[in-house]
Design a protein around this motif. Structure first.
Motif, PDB file in Angstrom:
ATOM      1  N   LYS A 142      47.116 -20.834 -13.934  1.00  0.00           N
ATOM      2  CA  LYS A 142      46.366 -21.833 -13.408  1.00  0.00           C
ATOM      3  C   LYS A 142      45.551 -22.402 -14.252  1.00  0.00           C
ATOM      4  CE  LYS A 142      42.843 -22.180  -9.523  1.00  0.00           C
ATOM      5  NZ  LYS A 142      42.123 -21.206  -8.536  1.00  0.00           N
ATOM      6  N   PRO A 143      45.491 -23.881 -14.360  1.00  0.00           N
ATOM      7  CA  PRO A 143      44.696 -24.711 -15.365  1.00  0.00           C
ATOM      8  C   PRO A 143      43.191 -24.682 -14.931  1.00  0.00           C
ATOM      9  CG  PRO A 143      45.728 -26.046 -13.892  1.00  0.00           C
ATOM     10  CD  PRO A 143      46.335 -24.697 -13.408  1.00  0.00           C
ATOM     11  N   PRO A 144      42.321 -24.908 -15.654  1.00  0.00           N
ATOM     12  CA  PRO A 144      40.815 -25.252 -15.427  1.00  0.00           C
ATOM     13  C   PRO A 144      40.558 -25.836 -14.007  1.00  0.00           C
ATOM     14  CG  PRO A 144      40.961 -25.647 -17.631  1.00  0.00           C
ATOM     15  CD  PRO A 144      42.165 -25.585 -17.113  1.00  0.00           C
ATOM     16  N   THR A 145      40.113 -24.951 -13.071  1.00  0.00           N
ATOM     17  CA  THR A 145      39.954 -25.581 -11.831  1.00  0.00           C
ATOM     18  C   THR A 145      38.401 -25.089 -11.219  1.00  0.00           C
ATOM     19  OG1 THR A 145      42.132 -25.339 -11.304  1.00  0.00           O
ATOM     20  CG2 THR A 145      40.845 -25.657  -9.529  1.00  0.00           C
ATOM     21  N   LEU A 146      37.745 -25.987 -10.640  1.00  0.00           N
ATOM     22  CA  LEU A 146      36.499 -25.545 -10.088  1.00  0.00           C
ATOM     23  C   LEU A 146      36.493 -24.873  -8.458  1.00  0.00           C
ATOM     24  CD1 LEU A 146      33.339 -25.683  -9.863  1.00  0.00           C
ATOM     25  CD2 LEU A 146      33.404 -27.801  -8.679  1.00  0.00           C
ATOM     26  N   ASN A 147      36.051 -23.688  -8.598  1.00  0.00           N
ATOM     27  CA  ASN A 147      36.104 -22.828  -7.246  1.00  0.00           C
ATOM     28  C   ASN A 147      34.902 -23.241  -6.616  1.00  0.00           C
ATOM     29  OD1 ASN A 147      35.715 -20.772  -5.525  1.00  0.00           O
ATOM     30  ND2 ASN A 147      37.369 -19.642  -6.111  1.00  0.00           N
ATOM     31  N   GLU A 148      34.999 -24.178  -5.826  1.00  0.00           N
ATOM     32  CA  GLU A 148      33.491 -24.709  -4.881  1.00  0.00           C
ATOM     33  C   GLU A 148      32.897 -23.511  -4.177  1.00  0.00           C
ATOM     34  OE1 GLU A 148      33.962 -28.189  -3.171  1.00  0.00           O
ATOM     35  OE2 GLU A 148      35.123 -29.436  -4.676  1.00  0.00           O
ATOM     36  N   LYS A 149      33.995 -22.502  -3.551  1.00  0.00           N
ATOM     37  CA  LYS A 149      33.138 -21.572  -2.665  1.00  0.00           C
ATOM     38  C   LYS A 149      32.037 -20.670  -3.719  1.00  0.00           C
ATOM     39  CE  LYS A 149      34.210 -17.780   0.303  1.00  0.00           C
ATOM     40  NZ  LYS A 149      35.260 -16.907   0.984  1.00  0.00           N
ATOM     41  N   TYR A 150      32.791 -20.370  -4.771  1.00  0.00           N
ATOM     42  CA  TYR A 150      31.751 -19.535  -5.609  1.00  0.00           C
ATOM     43  C   TYR A 150      31.253 -20.109  -7.010  1.00  0.00           C
ATOM     44  CZ  TYR A 150      34.177 -15.808  -3.175  1.00  0.00           C
ATOM     45  OH  TYR A 150      34.445 -15.145  -2.005  1.00  0.00           O
ATOM     46  N   ASN A 151      31.437 -21.454  -7.101  1.00  0.00           N
ATOM     47  CA  ASN A 151      30.889 -22.410  -8.124  1.00  0.00           C
ATOM     48  C   ASN A 151      31.199 -21.778  -9.292  1.00  0.00           C
ATOM     49  OD1 ASN A 151      29.463 -24.814  -8.235  1.00  0.00           O
ATOM     50  ND2 ASN A 151      27.625 -23.473  -8.937  1.00  0.00           N
ATOM     51  N   ILE A 152      32.412 -21.540  -9.442  1.00  0.00           N
ATOM     52  CA  ILE A 152      33.003 -20.997 -10.900  1.00  0.00           C
ATOM     53  C   ILE A 152      33.993 -22.047 -11.295  1.00  0.00           C
ATOM     54  CG2 ILE A 152      34.220 -19.274 -11.966  1.00  0.00           C
ATOM     55  CD1 ILE A 152      32.840 -17.301 -10.174  1.00  0.00           C
ATOM     56  N   TYR A 153      34.101 -22.420 -12.566  1.00  0.00           N
ATOM     57  CA  TYR A 153      35.097 -23.229 -13.196  1.00  0.00           C
ATOM     58  C   TYR A 153      35.866 -22.341 -13.973  1.00  0.00           C
ATOM     59  CZ  TYR A 153      37.270 -27.117 -15.729  1.00  0.00           C
ATOM     60  OH  TYR A 153      38.035 -27.957 -16.238  1.00  0.00           O
ATOM     61  N   HIS A 154      37.066 -22.278 -13.782  1.00  0.00           N
ATOM     62  CA  HIS A 154      37.880 -21.019 -14.360  1.00  0.00           C
ATOM     63  C   HIS A 154      39.443 -21.454 -14.411  1.00  0.00           C
ATOM     64  CE1 HIS A 154      38.637 -19.273 -10.202  1.00  0.00           C
ATOM     65  NE2 HIS A 154      39.064 -20.360 -10.264  1.00  0.00           N
ATOM     66  N   CYS A 155      40.126 -20.846 -15.389  1.00  0.00           N
ATOM     67  CA  CYS A 155      41.613 -20.667 -15.250  1.00  0.00           C
ATOM     68  C   CYS A 155      42.137 -19.346 -15.644  1.00  0.00           C
ATOM     69  CB  CYS A 155      41.791 -21.570 -16.624  1.00  0.00           C
ATOM     70  SG  CYS A 155      41.353 -21.266 -18.435  1.00  0.00           S
ATOM     71  N   PHE A 156      43.339 -19.144 -15.565  1.00  0.00           N
ATOM     72  CA  PHE A 156      43.882 -17.799 -15.581  1.00  0.00           C
ATOM     73  C   PHE A 156      45.262 -17.916 -16.457  1.00  0.00           C
ATOM     74  CE2 PHE A 156      41.653 -17.845 -11.685  1.00  0.00           C
ATOM     75  CZ  PHE A 156      41.097 -16.746 -11.467  1.00  0.00           C
ATOM     76  N   PHE A 157      45.301 -16.715 -17.261  1.00  0.00           N
ATOM     77  CA  PHE A 157      46.763 -16.833 -17.810  1.00  0.00           C
ATOM     78  C   PHE A 157      47.018 -14.945 -17.953  1.00  0.00           C
ATOM     79  CE2 PHE A 157      43.649 -16.082 -21.327  1.00  0.00           C
ATOM     80  CZ  PHE A 157      43.748 -15.431 -22.077  1.00  0.00           C
ATOM     81  N   ARG A 158      48.141 -14.621 -18.293  1.00  0.00           N
ATOM     82  CA  ARG A 158      48.378 -13.284 -18.560  1.00  0.00           C
ATOM     83  C   ARG A 158      48.724 -12.901 -19.910  1.00  0.00           C
ATOM     84  NH1 ARG A 158      49.144 -10.679 -13.623  1.00  0.00           N
ATOM     85  NH2 ARG A 158      49.338 -12.014 -12.009  1.00  0.00           N
ATOM     86  N   ASP A 159      48.169 -11.788 -20.274  1.00  0.00           N
ATOM     87  CA  ASP A 159      48.228 -11.208 -21.654  1.00  0.00           C
ATOM     88  C   ASP A 159      49.618 -10.597 -21.674  1.00  0.00           C
ATOM     89  OD1 ASP A 159      48.583  -8.563 -20.753  1.00  0.00           O
ATOM     90  OD2 ASP A 159      46.480  -7.864 -21.682  1.00  0.00           O
ATOM     91  N   PRO A 160      50.031 -10.305 -23.134  1.00  0.00           N
ATOM     92  CA  PRO A 160      51.455  -9.799 -23.370  1.00  0.00           C
ATOM     93  C   PRO A 160      51.799  -8.580 -22.545  1.00  0.00           C
ATOM     94  CG  PRO A 160      50.583 -10.454 -25.445  1.00  0.00           C
ATOM     95  CD  PRO A 160      49.302 -10.473 -24.330  1.00  0.00           C
ATOM     96  N   SER A 161      51.170  -7.975 -22.115  1.00  0.00           N
ATOM     97  CA  SER A 161      51.152  -6.590 -21.179  1.00  0.00           C
ATOM     98  C   SER A 161      51.287  -6.987 -19.701  1.00  0.00           C
ATOM     99  CB  SER A 161      50.163  -5.585 -21.241  1.00  0.00           C
ATOM    100  OG  SER A 161      50.062  -5.236 -22.644  1.00  0.00           O
ATOM    101  N   GLY A 162      50.904  -8.253 -19.129  1.00  0.00           N
ATOM    102  CA  GLY A 162      51.048  -8.645 -17.905  1.00  0.00           C
ATOM    103  C   GLY A 162      49.696  -8.497 -17.423  1.00  0.00           C
ATOM    104  N   TYR A 163      48.728  -8.335 -17.847  1.00  0.00           N
ATOM    105  CA  TYR A 163      47.319  -8.425 -17.194  1.00  0.00           C
ATOM    106  C   TYR A 163      46.919  -9.702 -17.030  1.00  0.00           C
ATOM    107  CZ  TYR A 163      47.289  -3.334 -18.148  1.00  0.00           C
ATOM    108  OH  TYR A 163      47.424  -1.995 -18.088  1.00  0.00           O
ATOM    109  N   LEU A 164      46.308  -9.990 -15.619  1.00  0.00           N
ATOM    110  CA  LEU A 164      45.511 -11.413 -15.526  1.00  0.00           C
ATOM    111  C   LEU A 164      44.203 -11.445 -16.315  1.00  0.00           C
ATOM    112  CD1 LEU A 164      46.200 -14.116 -14.044  1.00  0.00           C
ATOM    113  CD2 LEU A 164      44.960 -13.000 -12.211  1.00  0.00           C
TER     114      LEU A 164
END
Length: 59
Positions: free
Chosen positions: A22-44
């Motif tokens: 997920k690219p950088p996005t604003l989560n308006e419900k929690y007022n957090i700007y964030h993005c997600f990726f997985r590490d080599p072991s698969g952890y988010l």
């Protein structure tokens, strides 16, 4: 990871071949700007910034 430089980390890691779920996005419900990726072991991994200028939420 909490940082003010969400976009900078996104670009830095993307340039080095990290695939983001997920690219950088604003989560308006929690007022957090964030993005997600997985590490080599698969952890988010989340890179996030708590926004200070938020709208009041109604429950």
């Amino acid at each position: 990871m909490v940082t003010q430089q969400v976009d900078e980390w996104f670009e830095y890691l993307k340039e080095r071949g990290v695939k983001f779920e997920k690219p950088p996005t604003l989560n308006e419900k929690y007022n957090i700007y964030h993005c997600f990726f997985r590490d080599p072991s698969g952890y988010l991994i989340e890179i996030q910034r708590f926004e200070t200028n938020y709208k009041k939420r109604h429950n």
